[in-house]
Write an enzyme that holds these catalytic residues in place. Structure first.
Site: not given
Length: 146
Positions: A45, A83
Site C-alpha cells: 500500500y 466502509p
C-alpha cells in the site's frame, strides 16, 4: 494493490490528459498519508501510494508547460469514517478497542469525514487553486505533522 492504486491513476491521467490539454484544467489523484510516511505492515500500500505521489509530480510538471496549463495534485487523507475503516476495525481481534485506538494517533482526536476530502478536491479542481500543482496535500488531522 499496485494495479488499482497506481496503474489505475496512471491510466486515468494518461487518457484524461489529451482532453484537458485542449482547455486546461486539473487532475486530483486520491492518495493517502501512507504514501507520505512508511508503515511496518503496509509495504504494498505504501509503495502504491508513494508511487502515486511521484506520478502526480511528473504529470504536474508536464502540464505546467502547456498553455493553458493542466494542474495535477494529490490529496492524502488519513483514516476516514466509512466502509474501509469499518472493514479494518471489523477484522481486528477486538473491534471495539481497534475503533477507539484509531483516533488516538490523530492530533485532532477524530477520524476524517469523506465530505472533508471532497471539499478539498473541489477546491483543487477550482480556479481558486490555479497556482497549486504538484502538491501532496495531507488531510489528516495533523497526523503527518509529528
Amino acid at each position: 494493490m499496485l494495479a488499482v492504486n497506481l496503474d489505475g491513476a496512471f491510466l486515468g491521467c494518461k487518457y484524461s490528459f489529451p482532453l484537458l490539454r485542449k482547455n486546461g484544467g486539473a487532475i486530483v489523484n486520491l492518495s493517502s498519508v501512507s504514501g507520505l510516511v512508511g508503515g511496518h505492515n503496509l509495504a504494498a500500500y505504501n509503495a502504491s501510494k508513494g508511487g502515486l505521489s511521484l506520478l502526480t509530480k511528473s504529470v504536474a510538471l508536464l502540464g505546467a508547460r502547456l498553455k493553458p496549463p493542466v494542474r495535477c495534485n494529490a490529496v492524502c487523507p488519513a483514516f476516514l469514517e466509512g466502509p474501509m475503516v469499518d472493514t479494518i476495525v471489523g477484522s481486528a481481534r477486538d473491534p471495539q478497542t481497534a475503533r477507539e485506538r484509531l483516533p488516538r494517533d490523530i492530533p485532532l482526536g477524530r477520524l476524517g469525514k469523506p465530505a472533508e476530502v471532497a471539499d478539498l478536491c473541489v477546491y483543487l479542481l477550482s480556479d481558486e487553486a490555479a497556482f497549486i500543482t504538484g502538491a501532496d496535500l495531507p488531510i489528516d488531522g495533523g497526523l503527518t505533522a509529528r
